[in-house]
Structures are given as C-alpha cells and as structure tokens.
Design a protein around this motif. Structure first.
Motif, PDB file in Angstrom:
ATOM      1  N   ARG A 211       0.842  -1.185   0.070  1.00  0.00           N
ATOM      2  CA  ARG A 211       0.029  -0.119   0.152  1.00  0.00           C
ATOM      3  C   ARG A 211       0.694   1.334   0.031  1.00  0.00           C
ATOM      4  NH1 ARG A 211      -2.368   3.392   5.128  1.00  0.00           N
ATOM      5  NH2 ARG A 211      -2.677   5.095   3.815  1.00  0.00           N
TER       6      ARG A 211
ATOM      7  N   ASP B 154      -8.435  10.294   5.808  1.00  0.00           N
ATOM      8  CA  ASP B 154      -8.347   9.307   6.691  1.00  0.00           C
ATOM      9  C   ASP B 154      -9.229   9.529   7.923  1.00  0.00           C
ATOM     10  OD1 ASP B 154      -6.031   7.173   7.197  1.00  0.00           O
ATOM     11  OD2 ASP B 154      -6.413   8.004   9.116  1.00  0.00           O
TER      12      ASP B 154
ATOM     13  N   GLN C  95      -5.208   7.441   4.324  1.00  0.00           N
ATOM     14  CA  GLN C  95      -5.467   6.161   3.551  1.00  0.00           C
ATOM     15  C   GLN C  95      -6.134   6.416   2.297  1.00  0.00           C
ATOM     16  OE1 GLN C  95      -8.178   3.940   6.137  1.00  0.00           O
ATOM     17  NE2 GLN C  95      -8.025   2.165   4.704  1.00  0.00           N
TER      18      GLN C  95
END
Length: 641
Positions: free
Chosen positions: A205, A225, A236
C-alpha cells in the motif's frame, strides 16, 4: 520423513484432489483449492513432473523492467526498507510485474545458488500457468494478498517454501506489480506467517500510494483518513481532483468508497462522495490552523478528515518569496545539494561567509567535492572577478613547491626563466587561493605559509623586497589535522590561522540526496561535453544508490563515464556499470548440478568464442560479457574456435 518422501506424499495428495476433490492433510483455503483446479484443468500441469525454475534472459528481463521503469524508481525506497526489516529472518524480497516476472530482487548472496534453484531470483517467472500455485502467480489470478505456505504450493519442489504476496495497483485499479517476501526454510505452522502477510500488505500500500502521488504530482490530491492526526502523514484515501472537484483517479482505498466502481473519471466528484460544497474543499488549507477539515460521507455517514496536497509549482523567484532574503538564494551554492541536512548546514554557513575574508577549512573524505565547494564559494563571492588558483599540496614535488608557490625573480637560480615567474599565491591576488590536501604540506613550507597569512605579503626566491598579496585562502584536507598536530606533523598556529570556520562535506554514501547528486553529476558531465546524452534506467539508479562509494563523487564520475562508454541505445542499465558498483548481474541461472559447465561457458563454446554473439544471446553489452569472463576466470584462448 525425508524430502523425496515428502514430495511424493504431496504429489499423491494433489492427484487425490484431482480424482475426487479430497482436501490435503493441511488444507489452506478455498483460494488454494481454486488455484489447484486451474493448474490441473486450465494449464494442464502434471504434479508428478515438477518444473525447474525458469529465469528469463537478460534481454527479456530488460523488456519487462522497461515497461515498469518509472514505477521501479518510486518503489525502490519501500522495497529496500522492507528488505532491511526481513533479511535477518531469512526472507528474500521479490517485486514482479503484472505478468509474474521478477523485475527487482533482494536476497542473501550467501545462499545464492539455492535461491536461484528455487526461483527466488531476479528474472524468475512466477506466473501461475508456469509455476503452479504460488504466492505471486495466485495473487495475480485472485487479485488479492495471500500466503502460499509449504504444501499450499502445487509444485512438489516448492513445499519447503513459504511465500507471501500482495498486489500493487495503478491509479486506474489495474494490477501493476506484486510485492512478495519468501523464505527457503519455514516453520511448519501456517499461522507463523500472519505478520508477514500484514507487513507485505502494508508496504504494498505504501509503494502504491507513493506511485500515485508521483503520477499526480502536477494535480491537486485530496487525502483523507479516519484520523485527524495521521491524515497529513499517512492518509488512507487518495483522490486526484480537477478544479471542479471531479475525481480523475483514486488509490485502492479511495476506489473502495466510490460505490465499488472500478474506474474513476466517469463523472464522480467529491461533492457527490461527501456532503460538502466545492468551496469547502478548496478552503481546507485556510480555514483551520492544522490545514485539516472534517467531511461526512454521504452513503455511510462516516466522518473522514481531509487535507490537500497542492500540485507541484515552478520554483519561485526571489521576488516571489517575500519571507526570504536575497542572500538566502545563492545559485552557485544551492545547486550543490537538494535535501541533505548536513549539506544544508554546510551550504548555509558557506553562504553567510562567502563575502567575509576569513579562512575556511573544508573537511571531507577524498572525492567528496572539496574543490567544487571552494570554487562555488569563490564564484558566489565579491572576489568572483579575481582568479581562483587551486594548489594540490600533495602533488607538487617538494623541491619545486617553494618556487611554485612564491615565484622567483630573474636569475634567482640556474634554469630560472629570464623574466622570473609569478608564484601561484601572487596569481591569486584579488581572488581565491585554494590549498587542497593542506595536511600533506611539508613543515618548513608551513612556516612560510603562516608568515604569508599573517603579514599578507610574499617574498619571491631571489627577491630583496616582499610583494603585497590580497587573496582569500580556502584550505581542504581529508586528514585529521588534530592528530597530525599531536604527532608534530602540522603546525597548530597554522591550523588556527586557516580555520576561521570549518565546512564539513558528508561522504556520498551518507547523503540523503544521493539521487539528486547522481543526476546532477550526469547532467553536468553531459553539459560539459564529457559524455553524450544518456538516460539512467531505474535498475541502474537502484544499483548506484545501493553502492557505498568509497571514492565518493570522484568515483561516481568515473563510474558514469564508464557506463556511458559501454551502454547501448543511449540508456545506462545496471549491466553497464563497473563491476564493483553492482551485484547479481550474472548470466541466466544454470539448473544443472554443481560442477556442470556454466551457461556462459556453454554459450562461448556454441558461439566459438565470438563475444558479440554471446552478448546477443544473453541480451547484454559486450563489456558485460568481458566482466563475466573475468569473474569466472575464463580465458578465451582455452576455448575452441
């Protein structure tokens, strides 16, 4: 149970599965069962006939690396960081393209032969149709992270391995690469690899997001996020947006919020995804002190915190930077570094002192660019119109050094020029005198130099009157002058006279801006006409960044010159670099037993010693073949033909 018995038992288990669907003794999951079925029905693999590892030729490997070149340059840092965490645990690291060909590899060279034989090596083909059920190939087919542990593998020769892979997708959601960590010898328990799976997914990721940010560095990125505290450093969800908030691309996490649509750019916008107005998005950097704003997802009602990453802008001019003073911008010095803390401190001090006539002492290992820094200080100073005179105190013969430095008048000694000669110190009048390797200056000459610095005048050989000299003195050395003073080899009073301020140059291996240094040196050599215009491929850059550079920038210059002379097609690859700068650039692996003739020797015999033909066979340059010959101790005269 010995290895052969274990392999036989594994083959029997797969055959039973093929006949009646009977699960193995230690079943993995439905995912492994689906892969076994593909191996048997779709690929026609025979479990009783294990396949040896297939490692593609250098030419084929180069083609696969070329197709993901930009990605490899981004992934390098994450790959090296992950390998640093797992190497001591016995793992190797593979990065493959979307077809399962290993385009980057890090492993323990002490187990080189075993790793090659198992296929844990650069250029190895881990596609499921060839290698059977395995972490990389099955990850590609199933499009998800997984661990293939011991008897999960289809091929019986792989049942000692444990392999964990995670997919890396491009901004459109298509599979781009697979990150894999594998070990030759693993514990029996499958749960021993749980942490390996989490770690591999985490780094996959991170690499994917770094590539996303690289691809969209010229576009605004909306990063959000669930945590306000972490959104700025590790958000994220990533969305590349246009001026109207339209979503042009998203990372994997971001796409998961878009109603499951695999593609972006079809009219989706942030104002549809979040309960917000366009103004709310563009005001993020201004409305809150921490430049973070809360947004509510329309579909779930969940609150996410968002920040904006603004597109990369051109470097502003001094006039456009009101907070900076003009003395902060010194192009002659600024171009020597990008983002290294030690260099920033050194260059900051050099900027402040460039117009002060205090002595400067530059310390650094051989080849770190001490003269380059001294020339830059001179060029940025009010003395730039004067001469820059460099003297290597270790290179001038002791019998000539006095006349070279101080000059002489006509008839001073036998063989002297009829009109005399101005010494190097006098030539630097009005400019800068650079004394390189000052630590090697003979003691008697140190005494005379001290007098010059104290009185600002020199006495040429044979002269009866001194000559006034006004020059700025910069000295440099790689030696520990404190130690030489302690041993009576350097005058302490001269040291303090020279050392108005100390500038320290870090070795190349410790510089945080090594990529900038490498590209800058290459660009400079090309601009000077010393090299033709060439491109550094990602594998070459990775090799250069991994090397320790005992000779520092001077060695880098030589390495790039060598590579430019040996490369083909205007592109430098790892195989074009000097032997000491790379490891693992060997001809394709040999699957035969130890003691068999190597692939290189067989190729030389087949081509009757024709180096060009051997190079074409392996898809490398002729100099690379010569390096292989030297490594294996092969003399062409011992070969027929």
């Amino acid at each position: 149970m010995n290895t052969q018995q274990a392999q036989r038992r594994h083959i029997d288990a797969i055959l039973r599965y093929a006949d009646d669907g009977s699960p193995p003794e230690s079943p993995g999951s439905e995912l492994i069962g689906r892969s076994w079925t593909r191996c048997l029905r779709d690929y026609g693999l025979d479990p009783s006939r294990p396949r040896s590892a297939r490692i593609v030729t250098q030419q084929t490997l180069r083609e696969h690396q070329d197709s993901v070149d930009e990605f490899l340059s981004v992934a390098r840092a994450g790959v090296e960081q992950l390998y640093g965490m797992i190497a001591r645990l016995g793992y190797v690291l593979l990065l493959t393209d979307h077809r399962g060909i290993t385009v980057q590899y890090l492993g323990d060279q002490r187990s080189d032969r075993r790793l090659r034989k198992a296929g844990l090596y650069l250029g190895a083909d881990w596609s499921e149709p060839y290698a059977g059920t395995c972490a990389v190939g099955t990850c590609i087919q199933e499009n998800q992270a997984l661990t293939c542990h011991r008897i999960d593998h289809f091929d019986a020769t792989h049942i000692g391995l444990t392999c964990t892979s995670a997919p890396i997708r491009d901004p459109s959601g298509k599979l781009l690469a697979v990150l894999d960590i594998s070990a030759l010898d693993s514990p029996q328990a499958r749960h021993s690899q749980t942490f390996a799976l989490h770690l591999t997914q985490l780094y996959a990721r991170m690499i994917e997001d770094a590539y996303f940010l690289r691809r969209y560095r010229n576009q605004t990125v909306f990063r959000c996020d669930a945590s306000r505290e972490f959104v700025q450093v590790n958000g994220q969800y990533l969305f590349a947006i246009d001026d109207e908030g339209g979503i042009g691309a998203a990372n994997t996490a971001g796409r998961s919020l878009l109603d499951g649509r695999p593609e972006t750019g079809d009219g989706a916008s942030l104002t549809q995804l979040f309960d917000c107005r366009l103004r709310d998005i563009w005001s993020i950097p201004y409305d809150q002190d921490d430049q973070v704003r809360a947004f509510r997802l329309r579909q779930s009602g969940e609150t996410l915190f968002a920040a904006l990453i603004q597109p990369r802008a051109p470097v502003p001019t001094t006039a456009g930077k009101p907070r900076e003073h003009s003395e902060d911008v010194v192009p002659e010095l600024d171009r020597l570094a990008a983002d290294d803390p030690v260099m920033r401190r050194t260059l900051g001090l050099a900027k402040r002192l460039r117009n002060r006539d205090v002595g400067l002492l530059i310390l650094g290992e051989t080849g770190t660019g001490k003269e380059v820094l001294a020339r830059a200080i001179h060029a940025a100073s009010h003395r730039s119109r004067g001469a820059f005179v460099a003297i290597n105190c270790a290179a001038i013969p002791e019998s000539l050094i006095e006349s070279e430095l101080f000059g002489y008048v006509a008839g001073a000694f036998t063989g002297a020029r009829a009109r005399g000669m101005r010494g190097l110190i006098q030539q630097a009048d009005g400019g800068t005198l650079f004394l390189d390797e000052i630590g090697d200056m003979p003691l008697p000459l140190q005494t005379r130099l001290l007098r010059v610095l104290a009185e600002g005048e020199i006495l040429p050989i044979g002269a009866d009157r001194p000559v006034r000299v006004n020059c700025r003195v910069i000295a440099a050395t790689h030696q520990d002058l404190g130690e030489r003073i302690a041993h009576g080899q350097f005058r302490e009073d001269l040291y303090y006279r020279l050392n108005g301020a100390t500038l320290r140059l870090p070795p190349l291996r410790r510089r945080a801006d090594r990529p900038h240094v490498i590209r800058s040196v290459l660009d400079t050599l090309v601009a000077q006409g010393r090299l033709s215009a060439v491109r550094l491929r990602a594998d070459a850059m990775s090799a250069l960044l991994a090397y320790d550079w005992p000779g520092n920038i001077r060695q880098l210059v030589n390495a790039l010159a060598f590579a430019e002379a040996t490369c083909e097609g205007g592109e430098i690859t790892a195989n074009d670099l000097p032997e000491e700068c790379v490891s693992g650039c060997l001809p394709p692996a040999d699957d035969g037993p130890a003691g068999d003739e190597s692939p290189l020797r067989r190729a030389l015999r087949a081509e009757r010693g024709n180096i060009s033909a051997v190079a074409r066979r392996f898809g490398v340059s002729r100099p690379t073949v010569y390096r292989w010959l030297a490594r294996e101790g092969i003399a062409l005269r011992r070969l027929p033909g």
